[in-house]
Design a protein around this motif. Structure first.
Motif, short mmCIF file in Angstrom:
data_model
loop_
_atom_site.label_atom_id
_atom_site.label_comp_id
_atom_site.label_asym_id
_atom_site.label_seq_id
_atom_site.Cartn_x
_atom_site.Cartn_y
_atom_site.Cartn_z
N SER A 1 -17.02 -64.77 -15.81
CA SER A 1 -15.89 -65.47 -15.81
C SER A 1 -15.34 -66.12 -14.53
CB SER A 1 -14.79 -64.95 -16.67
OG SER A 1 -14.32 -63.96 -15.72
N GLU A 2 -15.85 -65.35 -13.53
CA GLU A 2 -15.58 -66.06 -12.05
C GLU A 2 -16.45 -67.19 -11.50
OE1 GLU A 2 -13.08 -64.76 -10.44
OE2 GLU A 2 -12.51 -63.39 -12.26
N GLU A 3 -17.40 -67.54 -12.14
CA GLU A 3 -18.46 -68.42 -11.75
C GLU A 3 -17.69 -69.85 -12.24
OE1 GLU A 3 -21.00 -67.99 -9.99
OE2 GLU A 3 -20.99 -65.92 -10.13
N SER A 4 -18.37 -71.09 -11.64
CA SER A 4 -17.89 -72.12 -11.95
C SER A 4 -18.93 -73.00 -12.71
CB SER A 4 -17.83 -72.89 -10.66
OG SER A 4 -19.02 -73.21 -9.99
N HIS A 5 -20.16 -72.41 -12.89
CA HIS A 5 -20.91 -73.14 -13.88
C HIS A 5 -22.27 -72.11 -14.02
CE1 HIS A 5 -24.56 -76.36 -13.88
NE2 HIS A 5 -24.20 -75.90 -15.07
N LEU A 6 -22.38 -72.12 -15.37
CA LEU A 6 -23.34 -71.15 -16.07
C LEU A 6 -24.24 -71.84 -16.73
CD1 LEU A 6 -21.09 -68.29 -17.57
CD2 LEU A 6 -22.32 -68.27 -15.27
N ILE A 7 -25.57 -71.65 -16.91
CA ILE A 7 -26.65 -71.95 -17.59
C ILE A 7 -27.40 -71.08 -18.30
CG2 ILE A 7 -28.92 -73.48 -17.58
CD1 ILE A 7 -28.00 -74.72 -15.13
N PHE A 8 -27.46 -71.40 -19.85
CA PHE A 8 -28.06 -70.29 -20.57
C PHE A 8 -29.50 -70.99 -21.31
CE2 PHE A 8 -23.58 -68.94 -20.65
CZ PHE A 8 -23.63 -67.68 -20.78
N ILE A 9 -30.38 -69.93 -21.18
CA ILE A 9 -31.84 -70.42 -21.87
C ILE A 9 -31.85 -69.57 -23.22
CG2 ILE A 9 -34.37 -70.54 -21.31
CD1 ILE A 9 -33.55 -70.76 -18.44
N CYS A 10 -32.06 -70.45 -24.26
CA CYS A 10 -32.22 -69.71 -25.50
C CYS A 10 -33.69 -70.00 -25.86
CB CYS A 10 -31.56 -70.32 -26.62
SG CYS A 10 -29.51 -70.23 -26.28
N GLY A 11 -34.66 -68.69 -26.13
CA GLY A 11 -35.88 -68.84 -26.34
C GLY A 11 -36.21 -68.75 -27.75
N HIS A 12 -37.39 -69.19 -28.32
CA HIS A 12 -37.84 -68.58 -29.55
C HIS A 12 -39.27 -68.21 -29.44
CE1 HIS A 12 -34.44 -70.15 -31.91
NE2 HIS A 12 -35.10 -70.17 -32.92
N TYR A 13 -39.78 -67.91 -30.58
CA TYR A 13 -41.36 -67.75 -30.52
C TYR A 13 -41.75 -66.10 -29.81
CZ TYR A 13 -41.29 -72.73 -31.19
OH TYR A 13 -40.89 -73.76 -31.85
N GLU A 14 -42.85 -66.08 -29.32
CA GLU A 14 -43.15 -64.59 -28.90
C GLU A 14 -42.58 -64.36 -27.70
OE1 GLU A 14 -44.94 -61.09 -28.80
OE2 GLU A 14 -44.85 -62.50 -30.55
N GLY A 15 -42.21 -65.38 -26.84
CA GLY A 15 -41.54 -64.88 -25.66
C GLY A 15 -41.65 -66.12 -24.59
N TYR A 16 -41.37 -65.87 -23.27
CA TYR A 16 -41.51 -66.83 -22.39
C TYR A 16 -42.76 -66.73 -21.29
CZ TYR A 16 -36.21 -66.72 -23.42
OH TYR A 16 -35.05 -66.35 -24.07
#
Length: 258
Positions: free
Chosen positions: A109-124
């Motif tokens: 919550s102290e950050e100004s910008h967050l990026i989330f990566i949502c995966g699917h399938y077996e993995g990354y």
């Protein structure tokens, strides 16, 4: 704060980002909530974002190119932030990540910008982990279809901590886990319902006694339901003495039941 979510299913976030606390926070301009379909950054005519794993095995693996492309697109949009040296946290939602907690929510919550990566399938593709993300988070020791639901959980937990989001700023301070303990019980009107009465301490109007009752109830509830939390909680010598006696009494009751 700006939050961007990389996902194959941006429509899943429409209701969540537009409702309740998150919707109000966005309407107030406290947070910008955005979704990016990383399929749009696929580099092939079929717009595929996954492929078979090298070495064989079951399932499909998310390719590096579309996810790198989507994140870099967002970073270009926010070039003024990165130019100042303030780069966003890029968070990979996955079962192998660090278990999410209130402490991590407060940190994010102290950050100004967050990026989330949502995966699917077996993995990354492992290069995503190695060269793109800054954090890996899990919401528990179980597996879901994708990272969308965990991302929603984390975003909600983080945004409610931002100043001005909650109507009562004390709400976030007194939540469970905020001080390392579970929250005390709550009551409201009527003072008696079907013969069940509100504890006298809460009706006394004596703030010191109310505070003492709430603290004791918080300790009792934590001891009963999540005793491991007490090992890291900040406790007074008096509270530690009380907990020691409470554990002895609890052990004696358990022995008597046998």
């Amino acid at each position: 704060m700006r939050i961007d979510v990389m996902t194959l299913f941006p429509e899943m976030f429409d209701g969540v980002f537009g409702s309740s606390i998150l919707g109000k926070a966005r309407d107030k301009g406290i947070v910008s909530l955005n979704t990016v379909n990383f399929r749009d950054f696929s580099n092939n005519k079929h717009n595929t974002v996954d492929d078979m794993p090298y070495g064989g095995g079951g399932g499909m693996v998310l390719k590096a190119e579309p996810i790198f492309g989507a994140v870099e697109h967002v970073l270009e949009q926010q070039a003024e932030l990165t130019a100042e040296g303030k780069k966003p946290r890029v968070i990979l939602m996955c079962p192998q990540g660090k278990t999410f907690s209130q402490e991590i929510a407060r940190e994010l919550s102290e950050e100004s910008h967050l990026i989330f990566i949502c995966g699917h399938y077996e993995g990354y593709d492992e290069r995503i982990r190695e060269f793109l993300v800054t954090d890996e988070l899990s919401v528990g020791d179980y597996v879901l279809t994708g990272g969308e639901l965990p991302a929603m959980v984390v975003v909600d937990s983080v945004v409610r901590l931002l100043p001005g989001v909650l109507g009562n700023e004390l709400s976030a301070v007194t939540d469970s886990f905020s001080d390392g303990l579970l929250e005390y019980p709550h009551y409201t009107r009527p003072a008696e319902f079907r013969g069940w009465k509100v504890p006298d301490a809460l009706l006394s109007g004596h703030h010191a006694e109310i505070g003492k009752w709430r603290r004791r109830q918080s300790l009792e509830r934590t001891l009963e339901r999540r005793p491991e939390l007490l090992e890291q909680a900040e406790l007074t010598p008096e509270e530690r003495k009380w907990l020691k006696q409470a554990r002895i009494e609890r052990a004696q009751k358990d022995e008597d039941r046998k």
